[in-house]
Design a protein around this motif. Sequence first.
Motif, PDB file in Angstrom:
ATOM      1  N   ALA A  40     -10.086   9.248 -12.799  1.00  0.00           N
ATOM      2  CA  ALA A  40      -9.046   8.276 -12.481  1.00  0.00           C
ATOM      3  C   ALA A  40      -7.733   8.979 -12.172  1.00  0.00           C
ATOM      4  O   ALA A  40      -7.368   9.963 -12.811  1.00  0.00           O
ATOM      5  N   ALA A  74      -3.715   4.382 -12.227  1.00  0.00           N
ATOM      6  CA  ALA A  74      -4.861   3.523 -11.914  1.00  0.00           C
ATOM      7  C   ALA A  74      -4.884   2.327 -12.865  1.00  0.00           C
ATOM      8  O   ALA A  74      -4.487   2.434 -14.017  1.00  0.00           O
ATOM      9  N   LYS A  75      -5.338   1.193 -12.356  1.00  0.00           N
ATOM     10  CA  LYS A  75      -5.434  -0.033 -13.157  1.00  0.00           C
ATOM     11  C   LYS A  75      -6.896  -0.333 -13.423  1.00  0.00           C
ATOM     12  O   LYS A  75      -7.783   0.103 -12.686  1.00  0.00           O
ATOM     13  N   THR A  91      -8.442  -2.942 -12.838  1.00  0.00           N
ATOM     14  CA  THR A  91      -9.021  -3.667 -11.703  1.00  0.00           C
ATOM     15  C   THR A  91      -9.476  -2.733 -10.595  1.00  0.00           C
ATOM     16  O   THR A  91     -10.169  -3.165  -9.678  1.00  0.00           O
ATOM     17  N   ASP A  92      -9.097  -1.452 -10.673  1.00  0.00           N
ATOM     18  CA  ASP A  92      -9.537  -0.466  -9.688  1.00  0.00           C
ATOM     19  C   ASP A  92     -10.972  -0.012  -9.931  1.00  0.00           C
ATOM     20  O   ASP A  92     -11.545   0.708  -9.126  1.00  0.00           O
ATOM     21  N   LYS A 141     -11.237   1.195  -1.732  1.00  0.00           N
ATOM     22  CA  LYS A 141     -10.262   0.135  -1.968  1.00  0.00           C
ATOM     23  C   LYS A 141      -9.573  -0.248  -0.662  1.00  0.00           C
ATOM     24  O   LYS A 141      -9.326   0.574   0.197  1.00  0.00           O
ATOM     25  N   GLY A 145      -5.307  -3.033  -3.198  1.00  0.00           N
ATOM     26  CA  GLY A 145      -5.632  -2.375  -4.457  1.00  0.00           C
ATOM     27  C   GLY A 145      -6.971  -2.784  -5.041  1.00  0.00           C
ATOM     28  O   GLY A 145      -7.394  -2.240  -6.028  1.00  0.00           O
ATOM     29  N   ARG A 146      -7.649  -3.724  -4.407  1.00  0.00           N
ATOM     30  CA  ARG A 146      -8.956  -4.166  -4.901  1.00  0.00           C
ATOM     31  C   ARG A 146     -10.048  -3.560  -4.032  1.00  0.00           C
ATOM     32  O   ARG A 146      -9.864  -3.352  -2.852  1.00  0.00           O
ATOM     33  N   ARG A 147     -11.174  -3.333  -4.654  1.00  0.00           N
ATOM     34  CA  ARG A 147     -12.313  -2.812  -3.908  1.00  0.00           C
ATOM     35  C   ARG A 147     -12.997  -3.949  -3.181  1.00  0.00           C
ATOM     36  O   ARG A 147     -13.003  -5.086  -3.636  1.00  0.00           O
TER      37      ARG A 147
END
Length: 82
Positions: free
Chosen positions: A55, A59-60, A62-63, A72, A76-78
Amino acid sequence: MSEPRFRGERLQIMLTPDELLVVDDFRYKHRMPSRAAAVSELLKRGLAAEGFVTAEAGAKSTDFGVTETAPKKGNGRRERAV
């Protein structure tokens, strides 16, 4: 048979319906007695695996996901691989 393990810590995670389906499929395919047993086995296998990405700073949670494999997107979302 080995001695029973004392597990004094609870780990709570949130999964999407698709991620939970993947965990349940693994559980039933491998005849695991519970979701907790399946998740423990998956953790054991994951910790023994090589080739995972470390990571990055900032990094969050949700990553990271169970079923997402595509890079991603800008938000920021995959994006789920098709």
